[in-house]
Design a protein around this motif. Structure first.
Motif, PDB file in Angstrom:
ATOM      1  N   MET A 267     -49.280   1.255   7.733  1.00  0.00           N
ATOM      2  CA  MET A 267     -49.833   1.792   6.493  1.00  0.00           C
ATOM      3  C   MET A 267     -49.781   0.759   5.384  1.00  0.00           C
ATOM      4  SD  MET A 267     -48.717   5.348   4.604  1.00  0.00           S
ATOM      5  CE  MET A 267     -49.762   6.060   3.353  1.00  0.00           C
ATOM      6  N   LEU A 272     -54.061   4.362   6.441  1.00  0.00           N
ATOM      7  CA  LEU A 272     -53.416   4.199   7.733  1.00  0.00           C
ATOM      8  C   LEU A 272     -54.280   3.322   8.618  1.00  0.00           C
ATOM      9  CD1 LEU A 272     -52.458   7.936   8.347  1.00  0.00           C
ATOM     10  CD2 LEU A 272     -50.950   6.135   7.500  1.00  0.00           C
ATOM     11  N   SER A 285     -54.902   8.461   4.287  1.00  0.00           N
ATOM     12  CA  SER A 285     -53.825   9.401   4.593  1.00  0.00           C
ATOM     13  C   SER A 285     -53.959  10.719   3.849  1.00  0.00           C
ATOM     14  CB  SER A 285     -52.472   8.772   4.250  1.00  0.00           C
ATOM     15  OG  SER A 285     -52.401   8.464   2.861  1.00  0.00           O
TER      16      SER A 285
END
Length: 351
Positions: A267, A272, A285
């Motif tokens: 991340m 992500l 995310s």
């Protein structure tokens, strides 16, 4: 990688193992006095013979030093260098087949101590506070009932407790004084996250099959699960599981295709990144809707995203030197390529 039969006693200020050379080829250059502010790569090394190594790349990319632990200490780490973790000024290097943890100063890499009792098949280390660390251990990898997490007193470098856990404990993350352990399954497959508080398992969370990587984002834990591979005869789809860390409950599960097996979740910011079928994918995310968008092509062994860059290792044929490739995530273009040791299995940032 060949093993030298004699120890190499060399000065920190006169020798450099550069990226284009063999780990055993010493180059008469200047090695940094400290390995801070740079990238550290743990290289597993040849399986069942030889030694793993650590590669250092300076923050400005001007210096690449191979096998730095041997350079500094005149001795090998052992077989296999599985992973590394930090606590304060120390690096804890997990050497799985040699059943030990080598402790070195993370900035000089001078040997501090080693832990070689009470470990059978150690995998990953995480520091919990200044005095405590945790190490996942498969025990006998053919026995699904003896796996544990060793609790270390970092003041004495001894095991202070052993926490029995389900089989196949691997990577860990820490959050709010708790340790979350992914049970990938060792030589088999599992589908659990153990939650350890202190010296005991507080609870377990069922996720998808074969959880292989995790990241914490705010108050959520994202767990990437590869799914059972086809060779098991019970193939299952990969999944991305979101856990609410306040309640310890799964809040969402996103499934991949029936034969898709993602890995390497990392991340940067709100995005992500993960690997799937020779491509790197990106997804946000806060509004996850699989599949993500593929941004980079390549079969990578490990991914780490940080500060707008993606770091990716290539293990090549798992017998020759590997490489670290760095991509600019604003353009998704490769900007650097460095040689590493054999099977570069971990990327760490020394700050």
């Amino acid at each position: 990688m060949k093993i030298m039969k004699k120890l190499l006693f060399i000065s920190l200020t006169t020798l450099l193992f550069i990226s284009c050379s063999n780990d055993d080829d010493v180059q008469p250059e200047s090695i940094p006095e400290a390995f801070e502010k740079g990238i550290l790569i743990t290289n597993e090394g040849p399986f069942n013979n030889g030694s793993g190594t650590i590669t250092y790349i300076s923050e400005d990319y001007s210096t690449v030093a191979q096998n730095i632990y041997r350079t500094v200490n005149g001795k090998e780490l052992g077989n296999i260098v599985q992973s590394m973790g930090f606590q304060d000024d120390n690096a804890y290097i997990v050497v799985s087949n040699s059943q030990k943890i080598v402790i070195a100063n993370r900035y000089s890499f001078k040997s501090v101590d080693s832990i070689n009792t009470g470990l059978q098949n150690p995998r990953y280390f995480i520091g919990a506070d200044g005095n405590k660390g945790y190490v996942t251990d498969w025990g006998d990898p053919n026995d699904n009932n003896d796996d544990y997490v060793a609790v270390f007193d970092l003041r004495t470098n001894t095991i202070s407790a052993s926490v029995s856990v389900p089989f196949g404990p691997e990577k860990m993350v820490a959050y709010s004084n708790k340790i979350y352990v992914a049970h990938q399954g060792g030589f088999g497959q599992n589908n659990l996250i153990s939650v350890i508080s202190g010296n005991s398992v507080e609870s377990s969370i069922t996720v998808g099959d074969v959880p292989n990587s995790m990241v914490v984002a705010g108050n959520s834990l994202f767990v990437l699960c590869g799914g059972n591979p086809s060779y098991t005869g019970n193939e299952t789809a990969g999944s991305l599981v979101k856990i609410d860390l306040s309640s310890g409950q799964v809040s969402n599960t996103y499934s991949f295709g029936a034969t898709e097996h993602p890995s390497n979740l990392t991340m940067d910011g709100t995005n992500l990144f993960y690997s799937l079928d020779g491509k790197v994918y990106k997804l946000n995310s806060s509004a996850i809707a699989l599949p993500g968008t593929d941004i980079i092509s390549g079969f990578f062994y490990v991914l780490q995203a940080k500060d707008g860059l993606l770091y990716a290792t290539d293990a090549d044929d798992y017998a020759s030197k590997g490489s670290l490739k760095i991509f600019d995530l604003s353009t998704n273009q490769q900007i650097q390529d460095f040689q590493t040791g054999i099977v570069p299995g971990g990327i760490y940032f020394n700050e």
